[in-house]
Motif scaffolding. Structure first.
Motif, mmCIF file in Angstrom:
data_model
loop_
_atom_site.group_PDB
_atom_site.id
_atom_site.type_symbol
_atom_site.label_atom_id
_atom_site.label_comp_id
_atom_site.label_asym_id
_atom_site.label_seq_id
_atom_site.Cartn_x
_atom_site.Cartn_y
_atom_site.Cartn_z
ATOM 1 N N ILE A 22 0.839 -1.204 0.000
ATOM 2 C CA ILE A 22 0.000 0.000 0.000
ATOM 3 C C ILE A 22 0.872 1.252 0.000
ATOM 4 C CG2 ILE A 22 -1.617 1.354 1.408
ATOM 5 C CD1 ILE A 22 -2.904 -1.352 2.192
ATOM 6 N N LYS A 23 1.926 1.253 0.809
ATOM 7 C CA LYS A 23 2.822 2.412 0.863
ATOM 8 C C LYS A 23 3.504 2.630 -0.493
ATOM 9 C CE LYS A 23 6.747 4.232 3.216
ATOM 10 N NZ LYS A 23 7.195 5.142 3.779
ATOM 11 N N ASN A 24 3.931 1.581 -1.134
ATOM 12 C CA ASN A 24 4.603 1.683 -2.420
ATOM 13 C C ASN A 24 3.633 2.076 -3.537
ATOM 14 O OD1 ASN A 24 6.851 1.482 -4.166
ATOM 15 N ND2 ASN A 24 6.102 -0.498 -4.870
ATOM 16 N N LYS A 25 2.368 1.714 -3.387
ATOM 17 C CA LYS A 25 1.361 2.024 -4.402
ATOM 18 C C LYS A 25 1.180 3.536 -4.541
ATOM 19 C CE LYS A 25 -1.654 0.045 -7.116
ATOM 20 N NZ LYS A 25 -1.196 -0.458 -8.356
ATOM 21 N N GLY A 26 1.314 4.268 -3.452
ATOM 22 C CA GLY A 26 1.269 5.722 -3.497
ATOM 23 C C GLY A 26 -0.113 6.294 -3.702
ATOM 24 N N ASP A 27 -0.143 7.575 -4.010
ATOM 25 C CA ASP A 27 -1.385 8.300 -4.187
ATOM 26 C C ASP A 27 -1.170 9.412 -5.205
ATOM 27 O OD1 ASP A 27 -3.994 9.031 -3.846
ATOM 28 O OD2 ASP A 27 -3.841 9.481 -1.720
ATOM 29 N N ALA A 28 -2.232 10.092 -5.529
ATOM 30 C CA ALA A 28 -2.141 11.243 -6.438
ATOM 31 C C ALA A 28 -1.546 12.429 -5.687
ATOM 32 C CB ALA A 28 -3.520 11.606 -6.957
ATOM 33 N N ASN A 29 -0.837 13.273 -6.416
ATOM 34 C CA ASN A 29 -0.302 14.509 -5.860
ATOM 35 C C ASN A 29 -0.408 15.576 -6.947
ATOM 36 O OD1 ASN A 29 0.945 16.335 -4.147
ATOM 37 N ND2 ASN A 29 2.974 15.836 -4.908
ATOM 38 N N ILE A 30 -1.546 16.241 -6.979
ATOM 39 C CA ILE A 30 -1.806 17.225 -8.029
ATOM 40 C C ILE A 30 -1.311 18.592 -7.550
ATOM 41 C CG2 ILE A 30 -3.572 18.355 -9.422
ATOM 42 C CD1 ILE A 30 -5.184 15.708 -9.148
ATOM 43 N N GLU A 31 -0.370 19.135 -8.306
ATOM 44 C CA GLU A 31 0.253 20.405 -7.953
ATOM 45 C C GLU A 31 -0.149 21.490 -8.941
ATOM 46 O OE1 GLU A 31 4.500 20.139 -7.626
ATOM 47 O OE2 GLU A 31 4.406 18.192 -6.636
ATOM 48 N N PHE A 32 -0.673 22.585 -8.418
ATOM 49 C CA PHE A 32 -0.939 23.764 -9.226
ATOM 50 C C PHE A 32 0.339 24.593 -9.213
ATOM 51 C CE2 PHE A 32 -5.782 24.341 -9.507
ATOM 52 C CZ PHE A 32 -5.975 22.986 -9.574
ATOM 53 N N LYS A 33 0.918 24.829 -10.352
ATOM 54 C CA LYS A 33 2.216 25.490 -10.461
ATOM 55 C C LYS A 33 2.019 26.991 -10.683
ATOM 56 C CE LYS A 33 4.651 21.411 -11.809
ATOM 57 N NZ LYS A 33 5.670 21.319 -10.799
ATOM 58 N N VAL A 34 1.582 27.687 -9.631
ATOM 59 C CA VAL A 34 1.278 29.114 -9.746
ATOM 60 C C VAL A 34 2.524 29.948 -10.020
ATOM 61 C CG1 VAL A 34 -0.843 28.984 -8.382
ATOM 62 C CG2 VAL A 34 1.323 29.454 -7.243
ATOM 63 N N ALA A 35 3.691 29.469 -9.616
ATOM 64 C CA ALA A 35 4.930 30.207 -9.892
ATOM 65 C C ALA A 35 5.259 30.197 -11.386
ATOM 66 C CB ALA A 35 6.083 29.610 -9.096
ATOM 67 N N GLU A 36 4.680 29.248 -12.119
ATOM 68 C CA GLU A 36 4.933 29.145 -13.558
ATOM 69 C C GLU A 36 3.797 29.739 -14.395
ATOM 70 O OE1 GLU A 36 5.851 25.084 -14.550
ATOM 71 O OE2 GLU A 36 7.165 24.890 -12.801
ATOM 72 N N ARG A 37 2.919 30.474 -13.771
ATOM 73 C CA ARG A 37 1.796 31.060 -14.516
ATOM 74 C C ARG A 37 2.300 32.062 -15.535
ATOM 75 N NH1 ARG A 37 0.401 36.354 -13.564
ATOM 76 N NH2 ARG A 37 1.076 37.294 -11.610
ATOM 77 N N THR A 38 1.479 32.278 -16.556
ATOM 78 C CA THR A 38 1.817 33.298 -17.552
ATOM 79 C C THR A 38 1.458 34.672 -16.997
ATOM 80 O OG1 THR A 38 -0.371 33.219 -18.594
ATOM 81 C CG2 THR A 38 1.332 31.705 -19.449
ATOM 82 N N ALA A 39 1.962 35.702 -17.644
ATOM 83 C CA ALA A 39 1.566 37.063 -17.288
ATOM 84 C C ALA A 39 0.102 37.259 -17.667
ATOM 85 C CB ALA A 39 2.441 38.071 -18.028
ATOM 86 N N PHE A 40 -0.575 38.133 -16.952
ATOM 87 C CA PHE A 40 -1.955 38.451 -17.306
ATOM 88 C C PHE A 40 -1.976 39.227 -18.615
ATOM 89 C CE2 PHE A 40 -2.845 37.468 -12.898
ATOM 90 C CZ PHE A 40 -4.113 36.917 -12.961
ATOM 91 N N GLU A 41 -2.928 38.877 -19.482
ATOM 92 C CA GLU A 41 -3.127 39.553 -20.755
ATOM 93 C C GLU A 41 -4.548 40.083 -20.809
ATOM 94 O OE1 GLU A 41 -2.474 36.490 -23.616
ATOM 95 O OE2 GLU A 41 -0.291 36.584 -23.420
ATOM 96 N N VAL A 42 -4.742 41.137 -21.569
ATOM 97 C CA VAL A 42 -6.080 41.700 -21.765
ATOM 98 C C VAL A 42 -6.820 40.858 -22.802
ATOM 99 C CG1 VAL A 42 -7.394 43.705 -22.522
ATOM 100 C CG2 VAL A 42 -5.316 44.022 -21.156
ATOM 101 N N VAL A 43 -7.992 40.365 -22.410
ATOM 102 C CA VAL A 43 -8.836 39.582 -23.331
ATOM 103 C C VAL A 43 -9.815 40.505 -24.031
ATOM 104 C CG1 VAL A 43 -10.533 37.717 -23.490
ATOM 105 C CG2 VAL A 43 -8.629 37.525 -21.879
#
Length: 180
Positions: A22-43
Motif C-alpha cells: 500500500i505504501k509503495n502504491k502511493g497516491d495522487a499529488n496534483i500540484e498547481f504550479k502558480v509560480a509558472e503562470r503566464t503574465a496576465f493579458e487583456v482579453v
C-alpha cells in the motif's frame, strides 16, 4: 504452542507485506504550479469593463490517478481598499472553457496535467475603466481546489498576486497593439 508462533509469524509477515504494498502504491499529488503562470493579458477592453486572463499549469506528480472535483477562485479587493471597480474571477480548464462558472470534475492521470485559465473581470463603478485602473492596488487571488484520490478528499489552496504594475503593463501592451 509452536504452531501458534508459526501462525502469528505468517500473519505478521502478511500484514507487513500488505502495508509495504500500500505504501509503495502511493497516491495522487496534483500540484498547481502558480509560480509558472503566464503574465496576465487583456482579453477584452471597452470603456466599462476589462477582462484579463492568465494560464496556470498543473500536474499530477503522484503514483496514482487523481480527480480535481472542484476548483474556484476568490479575489480579495474590499471596497475599503479600492472602491472604483467591481471584480469577478473565474477559473476553467483551458481545454474545456465554460461560460457558466462551473468547474467540471477532471481525472488527472499520473505524470499528466493540463492548463487552467484564470479570468479576472473589472467593471467600472463610474467613469472609464482604463482611468479607474490607473490607481489600482495589488490584489491577491486564491485558487481553491478539491482533490479526490486514494486518501480522503481534501481542499488545497494556492495564491496568486495580481500586481497593480502587471495590470498597467497589460493595459499598455493592449493599447499599443490596438494603436492607441
Amino acid at each position: 504452542m509452536e504452531v501458534l508462533y508459526y501462525l502469528l509469524g505468517i500473519i505478521a509477515f502478511f500484514i507487513i507485506a500488505i502495508a509495504l504494498y500500500i505504501k509503495n502504491k502511493g497516491d495522487a499529488n496534483i500540484e498547481f504550479k502558480v509560480a509558472e503562470r503566464t503574465a496576465f493579458e487583456v482579453v477584452t477592453n471597452n470603456n466599462n469593463e476589462v477582462v484579463f486572463s492568465c494560464r496556470i499549469p498543473y500536474v499530477n506528480t503522484g503514483k496514482q490517478c487523481g480527480t480535481i472535483m472542484d476548483c474556484f477562485s476568490r479575489h480579495y479587493l474590499p471596497k475599503e481598499q479600492f472602491d472604483k471597480v467591481k471584480v469577478k474571477t473565474q477559473i476553467e480548464l483551458l481545454s474545456a472553457p465554460r461560460e457558466d462558472d462551473y468547474f467540471e470534475a477532471v481525472l488527472v492521470q499520473k505524470g499528466c496535467g493540463d492548463i487552467l485559465n484564470l479570468k479576472v473581470s473589472f467593471s467600472v463603478i463610474t467613469g472609464d475603466i482604463n482611468i479607474a485602473l490607473q490607481d489600482m492596488v495589488d490584489m491577491p487571488i486564491d485558487i481553491f481546489y478539491q482533490i479526490v484520490a486514494r486518501k480522503e478528499w481534501f481542499i488545497n489552496k494556492k495564491r496568486i498576486e495580481f500586481k497593480a504594475d502587471e495590470i498597467k503593463l497589460a493595459l499598455k501592451i493592449s493599447d499599443d497593439m490596438r494603436g492607441i
